[in-house]
Design a protein around this motif. Sequence first.
Motif, mmCIF file in Angstrom:
data_model
loop_
_atom_site.group_PDB
_atom_site.id
_atom_site.type_symbol
_atom_site.label_atom_id
_atom_site.label_comp_id
_atom_site.label_asym_id
_atom_site.label_seq_id
_atom_site.Cartn_x
_atom_site.Cartn_y
_atom_site.Cartn_z
ATOM 1 N N HIS A 237 4.710 -13.852 1.835
ATOM 2 C CA HIS A 237 3.391 -13.564 2.393
ATOM 3 C C HIS A 237 2.446 -14.762 2.410
ATOM 4 N N ALA B 299 2.023 -18.262 5.793
ATOM 5 C CA ALA B 299 0.764 -18.205 6.544
ATOM 6 C C ALA B 299 -0.196 -19.324 6.176
ATOM 7 N N GLU C 113 -4.128 -10.980 9.202
ATOM 8 C CA GLU C 113 -2.740 -11.211 9.616
ATOM 9 C C GLU C 113 -1.770 -10.348 8.809
ATOM 10 N N LEU C 114 -2.042 -10.190 7.519
ATOM 11 C CA LEU C 114 -1.201 -9.323 6.695
ATOM 12 C C LEU C 114 -1.267 -7.884 7.188
ATOM 13 N N HIS C 115 -2.462 -7.456 7.530
ATOM 14 C CA HIS C 115 -2.637 -6.082 8.023
ATOM 15 C C HIS C 115 -1.931 -5.909 9.359
ATOM 16 N N ASP C 116 -2.099 -6.882 10.261
ATOM 17 C CA ASP C 116 -1.473 -6.797 11.592
ATOM 18 C C ASP C 116 0.049 -6.839 11.493
ATOM 19 N N ALA C 117 0.571 -7.452 10.433
ATOM 20 C CA ALA C 117 2.019 -7.535 10.253
ATOM 21 C C ALA C 117 2.599 -6.253 9.672
ATOM 22 N N GLY C 118 1.744 -5.268 9.440
ATOM 23 C CA GLY C 118 2.221 -3.979 8.951
ATOM 24 C C GLY C 118 2.298 -3.863 7.441
ATOM 25 N N ARG C 119 1.698 -4.817 6.721
ATOM 26 C CA ARG C 119 1.710 -4.720 5.264
ATOM 27 C C ARG C 119 0.801 -3.580 4.812
#
Length: 411
Positions: free
Chosen positions: A97, A101, A121-127
């Motif tokens: 993670h 990035a 970006e973490l949220h958009d990656a589905g985390r």
Amino acid sequence: MSVRKRFFPDSIAGPNQAWVADYVDAAGRRHRKQFKLKKDAEAYEKRASTEVADGTHIAPSDSITIEEAGDLWIKAKQRAGREQATIAQYRQHLDLHINPAIGHVKLPALTPVVLSKFEDELHDAGRSAAMIKKVMVSLGSILANAQKRGHAVRNVVRDMRGLGNGADARAEKRAKGKLRVGVDIPSPDEVKAFLGHLRGRWRPLMLVAVFGGLRASELRGLVWDDVDLVKGGVYVRQRADRYNAIGRPKTETSERYVSLPALVVNALREWRLVCPRKDTGKKGDAGQPAKVLQLVFPNGQGKVESLANIINRGLCPAMVRAGVTVDTGEVDAEGKPVLAAKYTGMHALRHFNASWLINSTKAGGLGLSPKEVQERLGHSSIVITMNTYSHLFERLDDGSEMSAAAAALLG
């Protein structure tokens, strides 16, 4: 210290310019940093001059990247004696993670804007929200370690925790909701049916889980030397991590004594007669076998049992046999619905134990106080106990109690 305009030729697009922040650090070394906009150069020069005066400035050329800081952090955790499973989790946060990035970013360049973008970006990656929270905690710990080493001036992660995160935490808590009996916590009828369908070596283990409330790691690390069959209880002094390594309990308060009902003590007595033993092959004094701490709930070779086996061979099959199931929405070859265990984690039994400790005696529980429940469960703070289970504690009839109090006051 100054901010000045710098021109440099460009044979294709004509002359270009940049704004340069020029300053001298506390050691007398001169530093220059270029910016496209004058306001950015002035802001940096102002911040740098303040930091130099305070003796906290670190020039970008002297700083390290987040990836380098992460490696130093991991080594510090290893020296501190953290468990292998914990180190592996930290390494995953870095490798999966953080580093892909922002690992290349130097510490002074990690601004609130960069950090917010990283979270997005973490949220958009589905985390998941839980994973993002863990990663950010690790990143904050990395920066704290870098501060101690003089590689960073500020901890942006911890600075941002006070900027509206309280509302986010409350919203997350509301979305998660309270633990519900029959949904998150097995009901007494479900536990009764479950216990009635346990077989073989799983019966004593699950009985201790239900009536002792031990964590799965504590069950897996429990040894016979810590079982008192005369007094009727167990001492929790160690645990087994996911790598089957034996170590200290989760927290200082996790080390505790837990009394058990006679039903469980008798089951342990019977189990001890057939429990697999670990043989090291070594000899002790007078040619006798060397003393080995024997596990209470080992695998067939007397070694630490895996959590997957406990769940897949013990917990879930017994749940299905007892009819404590949910419909998976699938059908078998005969067209019958496929059922699965309703509770698929050992922590559900720990939740039940908490509810059993809390429930009044007339409801089939022990009616313990919050402090007693905290001590039995081994929570590090009573706040954890109340945040998790406060809604389960019995409340008096407010209406009748208030009426009686008012009548007593008015005579």
